[in-house]
Design a protein around this motif. Structure first.
Motif, PDB file in Angstrom:
ATOM      1  N   LEU A  77      54.531 -75.482  49.293  1.00  0.00           N
ATOM      2  CA  LEU A  77      53.504 -74.496  49.606  1.00  0.00           C
ATOM      3  C   LEU A  77      53.482 -73.317  48.633  1.00  0.00           C
ATOM      4  N   VAL A  78      54.439 -73.239  47.719  1.00  0.00           N
ATOM      5  CA  VAL A  78      54.520 -72.112  46.782  1.00  0.00           C
ATOM      6  C   VAL A  78      53.227 -71.943  45.979  1.00  0.00           C
ATOM      7  N   PRO A  79      52.649 -72.998  45.396  1.00  0.00           N
ATOM      8  CA  PRO A  79      51.389 -72.789  44.664  1.00  0.00           C
ATOM      9  C   PRO A  79      50.248 -72.303  45.546  1.00  0.00           C
ATOM     10  N   PHE A  80      50.255 -72.670  46.815  1.00  0.00           N
ATOM     11  CA  PHE A  80      49.192 -72.255  47.716  1.00  0.00           C
ATOM     12  C   PHE A  80      49.309 -70.775  48.056  1.00  0.00           C
ATOM     13  N   VAL A  81      50.526 -70.290  48.189  1.00  0.00           N
ATOM     14  CA  VAL A  81      50.727 -68.861  48.434  1.00  0.00           C
ATOM     15  C   VAL A  81      50.249 -68.069  47.216  1.00  0.00           C
ATOM     16  N   GLY A  82      50.581 -68.555  46.015  1.00  0.00           N
ATOM     17  CA  GLY A  82      50.111 -67.899  44.795  1.00  0.00           C
ATOM     18  C   GLY A  82      48.593 -67.935  44.687  1.00  0.00           C
ATOM     19  N   SER A  83      47.985 -69.055  45.040  1.00  0.00           N
ATOM     20  CA  SER A  83      46.525 -69.164  44.996  1.00  0.00           C
ATOM     21  C   SER A  83      45.871 -68.243  46.018  1.00  0.00           C
ATOM     22  N   ALA A  84      46.455 -68.163  47.205  1.00  0.00           N
ATOM     23  CA  ALA A  84      45.910 -67.278  48.234  1.00  0.00           C
ATOM     24  C   ALA A  84      46.020 -65.817  47.796  1.00  0.00           C
ATOM     25  N   ALA A  85      47.162 -65.462  47.201  1.00  0.00           N
ATOM     26  CA  ALA A  85      47.322 -64.087  46.719  1.00  0.00           C
ATOM     27  C   ALA A  85      46.325 -63.794  45.606  1.00  0.00           C
ATOM     28  N   SER A  86      46.113 -64.742  44.718  1.00  0.00           N
ATOM     29  CA  SER A  86      45.145 -64.561  43.642  1.00  0.00           C
ATOM     30  C   SER A  86      43.738 -64.415  44.195  1.00  0.00           C
ATOM     31  N   SER A  87      43.432 -65.171  45.214  1.00  0.00           N
ATOM     32  CA  SER A  87      42.112 -65.082  45.830  1.00  0.00           C
ATOM     33  C   SER A  87      41.909 -63.730  46.505  1.00  0.00           C
ATOM     34  N   ILE A  88      42.938 -63.232  47.167  1.00  0.00           N
ATOM     35  CA  ILE A  88      42.838 -61.948  47.862  1.00  0.00           C
ATOM     36  C   ILE A  88      42.803 -60.789  46.876  1.00  0.00           C
ATOM     37  N   VAL A  89      43.728 -60.795  45.912  1.00  0.00           N
ATOM     38  CA  VAL A  89      43.861 -59.654  45.007  1.00  0.00           C
ATOM     39  C   VAL A  89      42.780 -59.632  43.944  1.00  0.00           C
ATOM     40  N   PHE A  90      42.529 -60.778  43.320  1.00  0.00           N
ATOM     41  CA  PHE A  90      41.599 -60.817  42.189  1.00  0.00           C
ATOM     42  C   PHE A  90      40.231 -61.381  42.532  1.00  0.00           C
ATOM     43  N   ILE A 106      48.490 -79.973  52.047  1.00  0.00           N
ATOM     44  CA  ILE A 106      48.890 -79.355  53.317  1.00  0.00           C
ATOM     45  C   ILE A 106      48.880 -80.392  54.436  1.00  0.00           C
ATOM     46  N   GLY A 107      47.912 -81.299  54.425  1.00  0.00           N
ATOM     47  CA  GLY A 107      47.900 -82.383  55.406  1.00  0.00           C
ATOM     48  C   GLY A 107      49.108 -83.293  55.260  1.00  0.00           C
ATOM     49  N   GLY A 108      49.498 -83.589  54.025  1.00  0.00           N
ATOM     50  CA  GLY A 108      50.698 -84.405  53.801  1.00  0.00           C
ATOM     51  C   GLY A 108      51.955 -83.731  54.307  1.00  0.00           C
ATOM     52  N   ILE A 109      52.057 -82.440  54.097  1.00  0.00           N
ATOM     53  CA  ILE A 109      53.216 -81.703  54.609  1.00  0.00           C
ATOM     54  C   ILE A 109      53.213 -81.721  56.132  1.00  0.00           C
ATOM     55  N   ALA A 110      52.053 -81.549  56.734  1.00  0.00           N
ATOM     56  CA  ALA A 110      51.957 -81.589  58.199  1.00  0.00           C
ATOM     57  C   ALA A 110      52.371 -82.953  58.739  1.00  0.00           C
ATOM     58  N   VAL A 111      51.914 -84.027  58.097  1.00  0.00           N
ATOM     59  CA  VAL A 111      52.297 -85.376  58.536  1.00  0.00           C
ATOM     60  C   VAL A 111      53.805 -85.556  58.414  1.00  0.00           C
ATOM     61  N   MET A 112      54.355 -85.075  57.312  1.00  0.00           N
ATOM     62  CA  MET A 112      55.786 -85.230  57.075  1.00  0.00           C
ATOM     63  C   MET A 112      56.602 -84.475  58.128  1.00  0.00           C
ATOM     64  N   LEU A 113      56.165 -83.284  58.486  1.00  0.00           N
ATOM     65  CA  LEU A 113      56.943 -82.466  59.415  1.00  0.00           C
ATOM     66  C   LEU A 113      56.707 -82.820  60.874  1.00  0.00           C
ATOM     67  N   LEU A 114      55.518 -83.313  61.198  1.00  0.00           N
ATOM     68  CA  LEU A 114      55.193 -83.574  62.598  1.00  0.00           C
ATOM     69  C   LEU A 114      55.434 -85.017  63.031  1.00  0.00           C
ATOM     70  N   SER A 115      55.689 -85.898  62.076  1.00  0.00           N
ATOM     71  CA  SER A 115      55.902 -87.300  62.446  1.00  0.00           C
ATOM     72  C   SER A 115      57.259 -87.473  63.125  1.00  0.00           C
ATOM     73  N   LYS A 116      57.302 -88.459  63.995  1.00  0.00           N
ATOM     74  CA  LYS A 116      58.551 -88.765  64.709  1.00  0.00           C
ATOM     75  C   LYS A 116      59.467 -89.561  63.789  1.00  0.00           C
ATOM     76  N   ARG A 117      60.655 -89.115  63.679  1.00  0.00           N
ATOM     77  CA  ARG A 117      61.635 -89.812  62.862  1.00  0.00           C
ATOM     78  C   ARG A 117      62.368 -90.840  63.721  1.00  0.00           C
ATOM     79  N   PRO A 118      62.644 -92.016  63.165  1.00  0.00           N
ATOM     80  CA  PRO A 118      63.421 -92.982  63.953  1.00  0.00           C
ATOM     81  C   PRO A 118      64.833 -92.475  64.133  1.00  0.00           C
ATOM     82  N   LYS A 119      65.353 -92.672  65.328  1.00  0.00           N
ATOM     83  CA  LYS A 119      66.700 -92.206  65.620  1.00  0.00           C
ATOM     84  C   LYS A 119      67.703 -93.141  64.941  1.00  0.00           C
ATOM     85  N   ALA A 120      68.757 -92.554  64.463  1.00  0.00           N
ATOM     86  CA  ALA A 120      69.791 -93.330  63.789  1.00  0.00           C
ATOM     87  C   ALA A 120      70.555 -94.168  64.820  1.00  0.00           C
TER      88      ALA A 120
END
Length: 125
Positions: A77-90, A106-120
């Motif tokens: 998400l680091v580039p998105f924070v920089g892009s958002a700051a650039s959009s706000i400031v400049f 962002i959708g890929g990150i959401a899928v990665m974080l919200l998906s159920k992981r198989p239990k070991a």
């Protein structure tokens, strides 16, 4: 983690200084440093010292308190924070292709974080 950050800053400063001297020359480098405005110096101090130190401190705390698999996707998400700051400031505006790319990542990150992981499976002795 903060000790590692301090050493990384020290180790990176020497090669970057040498590279600057080689690419720009010593006279141009000294000219730029000696004629730096107070605003430029404060910006370097705030961006280079304060905000980077806080960011590494927060990153170390997150890695200490949570598994790396949960924390590392947020580095994307680091580039998105920089892009958002650039959009706000400049007032920068993004085209539909760039916005679609942002939504995809962002959708890929959401899928990665919200998906159920198989239990070991338990280890059999």
């Amino acid at each position: 983690m903060f000790d590692l950050f301090a050493w990384l800053c020290l180790c990176a400063a020497v090669p970057l200084a040498v590279l600057t001297l080689i690419s720009n020359g010593p006279q141009a480098t000294w000219q730029a440093l000696s004629h730096m405005s107070l605003t430029g110096f404060v910006c370097v101090l705030c961006l280079g010292g304060i905000s980077t130190s806080i960011a590494y401190w927060l990153w170390g705390r997150l890695l200490r308190d949570h598994p790396a698999a949960q924390v590392v996707p947020f580095a994307l998400l680091v580039p998105f924070v920089g892009s958002a700051a650039s959009s706000i400031v400049f007032g920068e505006r993004f085209g539909p292709l760039r916005l679609a790319g942002m939504v995809t990542v962002i959708g890929g990150i959401a899928v990665m974080l919200l998906s159920k992981r198989p239990k070991a499976l338990p280890k059999v002795a």
